[in-house]
Scaffold this motif. Structure first.
Motif: not given
Length: 407
Positions: A56, A58, A91, A148-149, A170
């Motif tokens: 993840l 961020m 996202f 990918d956020t 999240l």
């Protein structure tokens, strides 16, 4: 710790199959009995056991997240955008595929063998901002999924225009990620209130966090050390764990490094981070075992809390008054169960999340959950015998450190 560590080794796939069977046959019935999903813990699906390790990513907007991913996989992925303004507003789940293509979120969550079914709880408002980005002929992605956020914005921009709960989404990904990379532009390391709020949900996952100061070749060695110290101090105020969060320095883009003074250090740090990431497939099974142990400890603590609440209720009169008193004094309930059953405080649920799950629940209708009941026995057996045996039958089990399986 139970189990015989001299038993014959079994493959990682065999371990996952055994773990999945144990969960479905022994643990899931007890989760259903004790309303486990009511408290934000969704049922595990086959894909939760079988899927690739998840990374993840961020960070604030324009910190270089998309370029970082392109550096990892060797090329742009379908749907990627790069620019100085906020570009990634979805996202993106980046995965291997037979061809380059994008699958919308509503279709992705019902696609077999993907671990995203649980995201349906966030509704269409979120699913229209979620997509699967399949990349063909990419060896790096064969064993890893990257999430990918959207870049985290400052002030009202963070929530403006978002019709879904960004923080809850999240947290869903954080709970399931094998590694969480916080990427910062080395020139912009101030943590906004919005970024701090997002990072706070990582506290119980400190072992997964890797912090990266990107674009580090823009600073001298002295400047880099000052910024490094400032980053450690800022993170220490938010991630309140005894361990110091590991911070890497790097410059993840196509261009050569720009500062000969720091080149050797940056290259070594980037190499160390890449080694961490490429170890994930090997450690994926171990991470899933560790996550299962955390889940079972939480399940046990939560079940005993419910049993205590039910036991405190009067037989005939004054039920509503007593239930309200218990709800108002949940910290005392936590302390009583902690002391009575000699549990670890770290196994207990978040108090406010637990309180929210109790809303609307009639305590008198909670099933009796005695310590000697079959469900608790099966749970304790899994923690003390079954899972340790599975772990230590893995090839190279002696190399696995830091697991939370000791009772």
């Amino acid at each position: 710790m139970g189990g015989n560590t001299d038993k014959e080794e079994i493959s990682p796939h065999g371990v996952m199959t055994s773990l999945k069977d144990m969960y479905k046959n022994k643990i899931l019935p007890f989760e259903e009995l004790t309303f486990f999903s009511r408290f934000g813990n969704g049922e595990l699906s086959d894909s939760d056991f079988d899927s690739n390790p998840m990374v993840l990513l961020m960070g604030p907007y324009s910190s270089g997240k998309t370029t970082f991913i392109e550096n990892l996989i060797g090329r742009p992925y379908p749907g990627s955008k790069i620019g100085p303004e906020p570009t990634t507003d979805t996202f993106n789940a980046i995965m291997p595929g037979g061809e380059d293509r994008i699958i919308p979120g509503n279709a992705l969550v019902v696609t077999p063998n993907t671990p995203f079914h649980g995201l349906t709880q966030f509704g269409n408002s979120f699913l229209t901002r979620f997509q699967g980005c399949y990349v063909s002929n990419c060896e790096f992605l064969s064993d890893i999924t990257i999430i990918d956020t959207p870049g985290i914005l400052s002030g009202k921009k963070q929530s403006m225009g978002r019709a879904y709960d960004f923080q809850k989404v999240l947290e869903w990904f954080v709970d399931r990620a094998d590694m969480i990379i916080l990427l910062f532009d080395v020139q912009k390391i101030d943590l906004s209130d919005e970024m701090a709020t997002a990072v706070k949900c990582l506290g119980k996952h400190a072992d997964k966090i890797r912090v990266v100061m990107n674009k580090s070749d823009s600073l001298t060695h002295q400047q880099l050390m000052k910024v490094y110290g400032a980053m450690q101090w800022s993170l220490g105020r938010i991630i309140t764990t005894p361990e110091v969060t590991k911070v890497y320095i790097g410059s993840f883009w196509k261009e050569p490094l720009r500062n000969e003074e720091t080149n050797a250090l940056i290259l070594k740090e980037m190499g160390d981070l890449m080694s961490d990431i490429t170890m994930l497939p090997k450690m994926g099974v171990v991470r899933k075992i560790n996550d299962m142990v955390k889940r079972l400890r939480l399940l046990r603590a939560q079940a005993l809390l419910l049993d205590h609440l039910r036991g405190e209720m009067p037989g005939l009169f004054g039920k509503d008054k007593k239930q309200k008193a218990l709800m108002d004094d949940l910290p005392s309930v936590f302390r009583a169960v902690l002391s009575q059953h000699s549990l670890s405080a770290g196994d207990f649920p978040d108090l406010e999340l637990f309180r929210s799950g109790l809303e609307g629940l009639d305590f008198k209708k909670i099933p009796k959950i005695k310590v000697d009941q079959k469900g608790i026995k099966e749970l304790n057996k899994a923690l003390k015998v079954t899972i340790p045996e599975l772990l230590f039958r893995l090839p190279g089990a002696e190399d696995f450190k830091g697991l939370s399986i000791k009772e």
